[in-house]
Design a protein around this motif. Sequence first.
Motif, PDB file in Angstrom:
ATOM      1  N   TYR A   1      -1.901   8.365  25.654  1.00 32.54           N
ATOM      2  CA  TYR A   1      -0.581   7.827  25.781  1.00 32.54           C
ATOM      3  C   TYR A   1       0.251   8.364  24.877  1.00 32.54           C
TER       4      TYR A   1
ATOM      5  N   GLN B   1       8.559  13.998  18.733  1.00 31.12           N
ATOM      6  CA  GLN B   1       7.494  12.923  19.020  1.00 31.12           C
ATOM      7  C   GLN B   1       7.282  12.482  17.593  1.00 31.12           C
TER       8      GLN B   1
ATOM      9  N   PRO C   1      12.684   5.441  20.505  1.00 27.63           N
ATOM     10  CA  PRO C   1      12.171   5.987  21.268  1.00 27.63           C
ATOM     11  C   PRO C   1      12.912   6.679  22.359  1.00 27.63           C
TER      12      PRO C   1
ATOM     13  N   PRO D   1       6.939   7.404  29.017  1.00 28.66           N
ATOM     14  CA  PRO D   1       5.820   7.880  28.241  1.00 28.66           C
ATOM     15  C   PRO D   1       4.863   8.811  28.897  1.00 28.66           C
TER      16      PRO D   1
ATOM     17  N   LYS E   1       4.517   9.529  23.547  1.00 33.13           N
ATOM     18  CA  LYS E   1       5.818   9.071  23.633  1.00 33.13           C
ATOM     19  C   LYS E   1       6.758  10.297  22.933  1.00 33.13           C
TER      20      LYS E   1
ATOM     21  N   ASP F   1      10.499  10.778  21.206  1.00 32.49           N
ATOM     22  CA  ASP F   1      11.388   9.876  20.297  1.00 32.49           C
ATOM     23  C   ASP F   1      12.649  10.882  20.082  1.00 32.49           C
TER      24      ASP F   1
END
Length: 480
Positions: free
Chosen positions: A74, A95, A274, A280, A76, A78
């Motif tokens: 997992y 990220q 984020p 995600p 994400k 940014d």
Amino acid sequence: MAEYETVIGLEVHVELATKTKIFCGCSTKFGARPNENTCPVCMGMPGTLPVLNKKVVEYAIAVGLALNCDISRYSKFDRKNYFYPDNPQNYQISQLYMPICTNGFVNVTAGEGSKKIRIHEIHMEEDAGKLIHDDEEDVSLIDYNRAGVPLIEIVSEPDMSNAEEVIAYLKKLKTVIGYLGASDCKLQEGSMRADVNLSVRPVGKKELGTRTEMKNLSSFRAISRAIENEKKRQIKLIENGERVIQQTRHWDDKKGESYSMRSKEDAMDYRYFPEPDLMPLIISEKWIDEIKANEPEMAEQKIERYILQFNIPRYDAEQITSEKKFTEIFEETVDLGANPKKVSNWIMGETMRILKEEKDEPENLNISPKHLAKLIEIVDNNTINSSVAKDVFLQVYKNDVDPEVFVRENSLAQVSDAGELEGIILRILSENPKSVGDYMAGKKKAIGFLVGQTMKATKGTADPAMVNKLLTKLLNGYGN
Ligand code: ADP
Ligand code: MG
Ligand code: ZN
């Protein structure tokens, strides 16, 4: 004076070899006309939305696996906010909090032994455009072709302590990433960019000193010199009772010195948050397994296989596998039936020598395996001697000529017909009575000159061993 040790950590940006950009369908092709490869997404137009390029994630995972990282199931993206004209969105998608790969390592050989360099993380991000400052017109121009080209940033732990280890680490990354086909990692062309973080501390002290970060290092030589220079600069500051200031410095390789660009910004300054336009990233076990299963044979595996299968020394195997291109030439030439050790000798010897001399990059090598195999064959069957072979090889290297045709067209075939050679030698003997006399008088060394003359008369194509043998025979029979 206290003794100091140097502590170095690297942030390495690598441009990925995808056909299209990270968040749009624009081409990543190098050398296009300025702003040809752009669209509303990579130009940062309001209302556009990024769509993640799957291949970028695949490459990042493949590199992470090869560098022994944990792959985040997992992760994400940014937003890193900053204003600069090369960045039309006014933010970079990167990220920060949940990078795709963490906690890896790589072993490098430097100096005596092997050293483990830990990798803190690898994250994905987009590249910025390019500013071109035109002093003559007194304007700055912007080319957005590079905006949105995918990058991975590989962040090491501060585990290196000198330039040799830094270069070994970078070469290792280049080899691994090159094998995976994820990038060509050229420092000069900017597809690999290394920022060097460096601090010094008195030997024995646990705490790290204050570091600076050096940018604009576009060759191994520049990296070496910048490290040496910065180490000295910091030690001098400390010895003078001053402090090292945490800052980003620009290395000027022409002047051989660095200057401060800006005091180091904190993550805080970028107002990271984020990325709201991207979901995600959830990565399945199945996908990771697939990427693992598709991993090509890497250098370490090739070394063991070459030793076993081709019976070449470990040293040879290590040299050949240091560049993917060498392995391709080696394997394909051997596939054509050439003797593996002989192929290895041409790669380790002349190929590497000329590469160095011409300052060429291995990936640009243009030697076709067919022609290398042919060259080995005509040396083996005595069509040419070994010194002519080197000249022919140079032509294979430069123009990928067919050795057989080249030898024929340039009359380089070895004179190994004893009758023909005897005729030539007899002529040389009659033309050089003084040397013959010397030889007869016991000066055996005089034969060297006569061998030389014979080789010259045959334009270097004669078999030197045969010339020697015939000369001795003829000289010994001469006075009789
Ligand atoms: P930032 O995010 O502020 O750039 P990081 O903690 O990500 O800082 O570190 C960036 C790089 O600097 C890493 O490669 C790390 O290993 C290296 N580094 C951190 N501290 C030091 C230090 N004191 N001396 C040398 N290198 C360091
Ligand atoms: Mg950083
Ligand atoms: Zn685009």
